[in-house]
Design an enzyme around this catalytic site. Structure first.
Site, PDB file in Angstrom:
ATOM      1  N   CYS A   1      40.183  63.027 -30.837  1.00 32.77           N
ATOM      2  CA  CYS A   1      39.030  63.792 -31.306  1.00 32.77           C
ATOM      3  C   CYS A   1      39.411  64.646 -32.520  1.00 32.77           C
ATOM      4  CB  CYS A   1      38.459  64.724 -30.246  1.00 32.77           C
ATOM      5  SG  CYS A   1      38.110  63.922 -28.687  1.00 32.77           S
TER       6      CYS A   1
ATOM      7  N   GLU B   1      55.753  43.628 -35.515  1.00 35.37           N
ATOM      8  CA  GLU B   1      54.808  44.416 -36.308  1.00 35.37           C
ATOM      9  C   GLU B   1      53.688  43.530 -36.877  1.00 35.37           C
ATOM     10  OE1 GLU B   1      54.052  47.337 -36.555  1.00 35.37           O
ATOM     11  OE2 GLU B   1      53.016  47.592 -38.458  1.00 35.37           O
TER      12      GLU B   1
ATOM     13  N   ASN C   1      39.349  69.477 -28.635  1.00 34.07           N
ATOM     14  CA  ASN C   1      40.235  68.305 -28.678  1.00 34.07           C
ATOM     15  C   ASN C   1      41.368  68.587 -27.711  1.00 34.07           C
ATOM     16  OD1 ASN C   1      41.940  66.178 -29.422  1.00 34.07           O
ATOM     17  ND2 ASN C   1      42.847  67.374 -31.079  1.00 34.07           N
ATOM     18  N   GLY C   2      41.590  67.674 -26.754  1.00 35.87           N
ATOM     19  CA  GLY C   2      42.658  67.890 -25.778  1.00 35.87           C
ATOM     20  C   GLY C   2      42.153  67.534 -24.393  1.00 35.87           C
TER      21      GLY C   2
ATOM     22  N   GLU D   1      45.504  44.286 -33.592  1.00 32.01           N
ATOM     23  CA  GLU D   1      44.708  45.518 -33.522  1.00 32.01           C
ATOM     24  C   GLU D   1      43.471  45.495 -34.416  1.00 32.01           C
ATOM     25  OE1 GLU D   1      46.573  49.284 -34.543  1.00 32.01           O
ATOM     26  OE2 GLU D   1      47.868  48.310 -35.965  1.00 32.01           O
TER      27      GLU D   1
ATOM     28  N   LYS E   1      43.518  56.826 -34.469  1.00 29.11           N
ATOM     29  CA  LYS E   1      44.743  56.928 -35.272  1.00 29.11           C
ATOM     30  C   LYS E   1      45.786  57.798 -34.573  1.00 29.11           C
ATOM     31  CE  LYS E   1      46.867  56.552 -39.383  1.00 29.11           C
ATOM     32  NZ  LYS E   1      47.484  55.225 -39.482  1.00 29.11           N
TER      33      LYS E   1
ATOM     34  N   LYS F   1      49.800  44.187 -36.045  1.00 30.98           N
ATOM     35  CA  LYS F   1      48.781  44.383 -37.097  1.00 30.98           C
ATOM     36  C   LYS F   1      47.620  43.427 -36.869  1.00 30.98           C
ATOM     37  CE  LYS F   1      49.433  47.446 -38.385  1.00 30.98           C
ATOM     38  NZ  LYS F   1      50.552  48.256 -38.092  1.00 30.98           N
TER      39      LYS F   1
ATOM     40  N   TRP G   1      36.760  60.773 -29.216  1.00 30.84           N
ATOM     41  CA  TRP G   1      37.379  59.592 -28.620  1.00 30.84           C
ATOM     42  C   TRP G   1      37.413  59.890 -27.132  1.00 30.84           C
ATOM     43  CZ3 TRP G   1      41.621  58.167 -25.658  1.00 30.84           C
ATOM     44  CH2 TRP G   1      41.975  56.802 -25.693  1.00 30.84           C
TER      45      TRP G   1
ATOM     46  N   ARG H   1      40.427  59.999 -36.004  1.00 28.84           N
ATOM     47  CA  ARG H   1      40.928  60.522 -34.727  1.00 28.84           C
ATOM     48  C   ARG H   1      40.075  60.061 -33.553  1.00 28.84           C
ATOM     49  NH1 ARG H   1      44.467  64.808 -35.639  1.00 28.84           N
ATOM     50  NH2 ARG H   1      44.227  65.494 -33.499  1.00 28.84           N
TER      51      ARG H   1
ATOM     52  N   HIS I   1      63.400  29.887 -24.232  1.00 33.48           N
ATOM     53  CA  HIS I   1      63.360  30.484 -22.890  1.00 33.48           C
ATOM     54  C   HIS I   1      61.928  30.676 -22.410  1.00 33.48           C
ATOM     55  CE1 HIS I   1      67.659  30.986 -23.151  1.00 33.48           C
ATOM     56  NE2 HIS I   1      67.490  31.492 -24.355  1.00 33.48           N
TER      57      HIS I   1
HETATM   58  O1  M6R Z   1      51.409  58.635 -35.184  1.00 30.72           O
HETATM   59  P1  M6R Z   1      52.410  57.737 -34.541  1.00 30.72           P
HETATM   60  O2  M6R Z   1      53.271  57.035 -35.525  1.00 30.72           O
HETATM   61  O3  M6R Z   1      53.224  58.420 -33.495  1.00 30.72           O
HETATM   62  O4  M6R Z   1      51.532  56.625 -33.811  1.00 30.72           O
HETATM   63  C1  M6R Z   1      52.113  55.658 -32.993  1.00 30.72           C
HETATM   64  C2  M6R Z   1      51.151  54.536 -32.714  1.00 30.72           C
HETATM   65  O5  M6R Z   1      50.009  55.024 -32.057  1.00 30.72           O
HETATM   66  C3  M6R Z   1      50.705  53.832 -33.998  1.00 30.72           C
HETATM   67  O6  M6R Z   1      51.785  53.360 -34.730  1.00 30.72           O
HETATM   68  C4  M6R Z   1      49.778  52.640 -33.646  1.00 30.72           C
HETATM   69  O7  M6R Z   1      50.500  51.640 -33.005  1.00 30.72           O
HETATM   70  C5  M6R Z   1      49.101  52.129 -34.910  1.00 30.72           C
HETATM   71  N1  M6R Z   1      47.718  51.901 -34.671  1.00 30.72           N
HETATM   72  C6  M6R Z   1      49.686  50.865 -35.404  1.00 30.72           C
HETATM   73  O8  M6R Z   1      49.059  50.367 -36.535  1.00 30.72           O
END
Ligand code: M6R
Length: 610
Positions: free
Chosen positions: A2, A483, A98-99, A490, A605, A487, A74, A27, A506
């Protein structure tokens, strides 16, 4: 997660608050709302869905007034709906939060028994009831009422509160969730991060846990929850508001992919000393004595930052000769993780706020370990707790899918490995010089890769209908396979999996058929010959291979179905380069599907919940 924003000043509050929320939408974005003090009382507009829906609602029902608070949500407690959207209003009080309030059930039972009626399923509403109750019980100011209420709650919060009886006041408080206040000309703001305030001011105070601030247009007074005055230094922020704009790109993610050459240059600036083949990083507080006393590096991180940590393990072990453990921060809490006083715990986090990473840092601190943060967001929770911070310095990253921060994390971690290696005497001048020269050349190579973006876009059409995609790599290319898969999944919602190519036999080889695209990371490095073997195995089973290979690699050209060329570069820096086409690939697949690339479904994010 949030995002919250508050404004008190001479301008119309609602547009300022909505503009701030727009910058915080990363957020959370399942609902949003604004409350404004109209001079006669408070009015609230809330809407389910993204911020655009709130703007539409405000166009129909404009809110006039110079003091306001807002929220983009969120969902944690209570599904996304208009009723659960913030601000929550009870009596003369409106609250955004937020929290997570951990004891909200007990408090709600007690309040209901005393006659309170709840209109949402959120944990936040108890705060509004408690503040209202404190006012009814004789609190003389909103600030005092908020302090009394906060004395009852357990959990994490950043809040902004409006009260009917004090038309120019916002009370803002934090404990465990970020909150910054901004000092404008005859106006004051608060927000979950600096980007929400930058178009009004660069002079900011980062509230500490337990701070309760009273904001009026002319300034702020800050106390503890029990009312003792505290003084906090104002910091001047160097980021500008335009850094958080799309600048002609369709999505922030695409802009951020293209910003990588500049982001890396900024990460390296002032830190690389090519003459001495050394790294300047006194800010991390690791003296040569400390560097020599470290017995182990323990990296904690989540998501993309975890993948950066996985690459760093290769560098730390070979350049600094330090045994390196890397763990998903979310797993640290699931067992009795052992940290020692002679560990260097490296917490990698773009936001610096990730709940699990913060939890791992706290566990490491309790054990007496030295903690180094590698973070992007200034003054965020993890750097504030750490003993030192290596900031990635790549400007605000808005797209939920992390791109430029990933490569800036890699650059920072490679600098760290050289820095430690030089101080520990494990890395001679010659190799250090080679690594640093290679790093300095990275922005140029990235420009070259980005110049081929249209070609990657054309290849993306071949993946657009794939339901599953396999990514393979070995050694330092294995985390890049992870990675690349993250990407793609997501933002395109395709199932994608990253695998260490050596594990193919395996299990995953059973998946190979003519339908499954396999993305293979096979630059000319120490892993190359074995990767050729993997590609042959896939092709022998009619598999389709998209290979990332070094320019001029005829063998791979003949073997693969599609090829993306990589520039020739020393092996040390390849992970910073191989990931770029994979970011572009994920972007173009998702954009082709018409997805909301910057705000993919269900994600946020900054993950400030467990
Ligand atoms: O802010 P942070 O780097 O700690 O966030 C970690 C993950 O939440 C973040 O990298 C997430 O996996 C991203 N959406 C990846 O693109």
């Amino acid at each position: 997660m949030c995002g919250i924003v508050g404004y008190t000043g001479k301008s119309a509050a609602a547009p300022v608050v909505v503009e701030g929320l727009r910058r915080l939408e990363y957020r959370g974005y399942d609902s949003a709302g604004v409350a404004v003090h109209t001079g006669r009382g408070m009015e609230v507009v809330r809407a389910l869905g993204k911020l655009g829906k709130l703007s539409e609602a405000l166009a129909e029902r404009p809110l006039a007034g110079n003091v306001g608070i807002g929220h983009t949500r969120w969902a944690t407690h209570g599904r996304p709906s208009e009723e659960n959207a913030h601000p929550h209003v009870v009596g003369k009080v409106a609250v955004v939060h937020n929290g997570i309030i951990e004891n909200h059930r007990e408090l709600a039972h007690e309040l209901i028994a005393a006659g309170a009626r709840f209109s949402s399923d959120t944990d936040t509403e108890v705060i509004a009831h408690l503040v209202q109750q404190a006012l009814e019980d004789g609190a003389r100011t909103l600030h005092e009422a908020v302090r009394r209420a906060l004395g009852r709650v357990v959990g994490a919060y950043a809040i902004a509160v409006l009260g009917t009886d004090e038309p120019d006041v916002i009370v803002a408080a934090r404990h465990g969730s970020p909150l910054v206040i901004g000092f404008g000309e005859g106006e004051m703001l608060c927000g979950s991060d600096i980007s929400a305030l930058l178009s009004h001011t660069r002079d900011m105070v980062f509230l500490e846990d337990g701070d309760v601030a009273e904001l009026r247009p002319g300034g702020a007074t800050i106390t503890t929850v029990s009312g003792e005055p505290v003084s906090r230094a104002t910091k001047r922020i160097e980021w500008s508001a335009t850094m958080a704009e799309r600048g002609g790109y369709k999505h922030f993610m695409l802009k951020e992919i293209h910003e990588q050459p500049d982001a890396i240059a900024s990460t390296l600036r002032g830190r690389v000393d090519l003459e001495a083949s050394d790294v300047h990083a006194s800010e991390i507080g690791v003296t040569p004595e400390v560097a020599r006393a470290i017995r182990r590096v323990y990296i904690v991180a989540c998501g993309t930052s975890y993948h950066a940590g996985l690459v760093a393990k290769y560098w730390l072990e070979s350049l600094a000769k330090l045994p390196t453990v890397i763990e998903l921060a979310s797993e640290v809490a699931n067992r009795d993780a052992m940290f020692f006083e002679d560990d260097l715990v490296v917490a990698v986090s773009q936001s610096g706020e990730t709940f699990d990473t913060l939890g791992a840092v706290k566990a490491a601190k309790r054990a007496g370990a030295k903690v180094l943060a590698v973070a992007n967001v200034l003054e965020s929770a993890i750097p504030r707790l750490a003993d030192g911070t290596l900031y990635t310095r790549c400007g605000p990253e808005i797209g939920v899918a992390s791109t430029k921060c990933f490569t800036a994390q890699l650059a920072s971690l490679l600098l760290l490995a050289v820095y430690l290696g030089r101080r520990r005497g494990t890395l001679g001048e010659a190799i250090a010089g080679e690594v640093l020269k290679a790093l300095v050349a990275v922005p140029g190579h990235m420009h070259e890769l980005l110049g081929d973006a249209d070609y990657v876009r054309s290849i993306a059409t071949t993946l657009a209908n794939a339901k599953d995609v396999l990514f393979l790599g070995r050694g330092h290319n294995y985390p890049i396979a992870l990675e690349g898969a993250l990407k793609l999944k997501e933002i395109s919602y395709a199932h994608a999996e990253g695998y260490a190519a050596g594990e193919m036999k395996h299990g995953p080889i059973a998946l190979i058929d003519a339908e499954l695209p396999v993305v293979v990371i096979a630059p000319k490095d120490a892993t190359y010959d074995k990767m050729v073997g993997n590609v042959a195995e896939v092709r022998a089973r009619d598999g389709r291979v998209l290979a990332l290979a070094t320019k001029g690699d005829e063998a791979m050209h003949d073997l693969a179905t599609h090829i993306i060329w990589l520039p020739e570069a020393p092996s040390w820096v390849l992970p910073l380069l191989t990931v770029v086409p994979l970011q572009l690939l994920a972007y173009y697949v998702a954009a082709r599907k018409g997805h909301d690339v910057d705000q993919p479904r269900n994600l946020a994010k900054t993950v400030t919940v467990e």
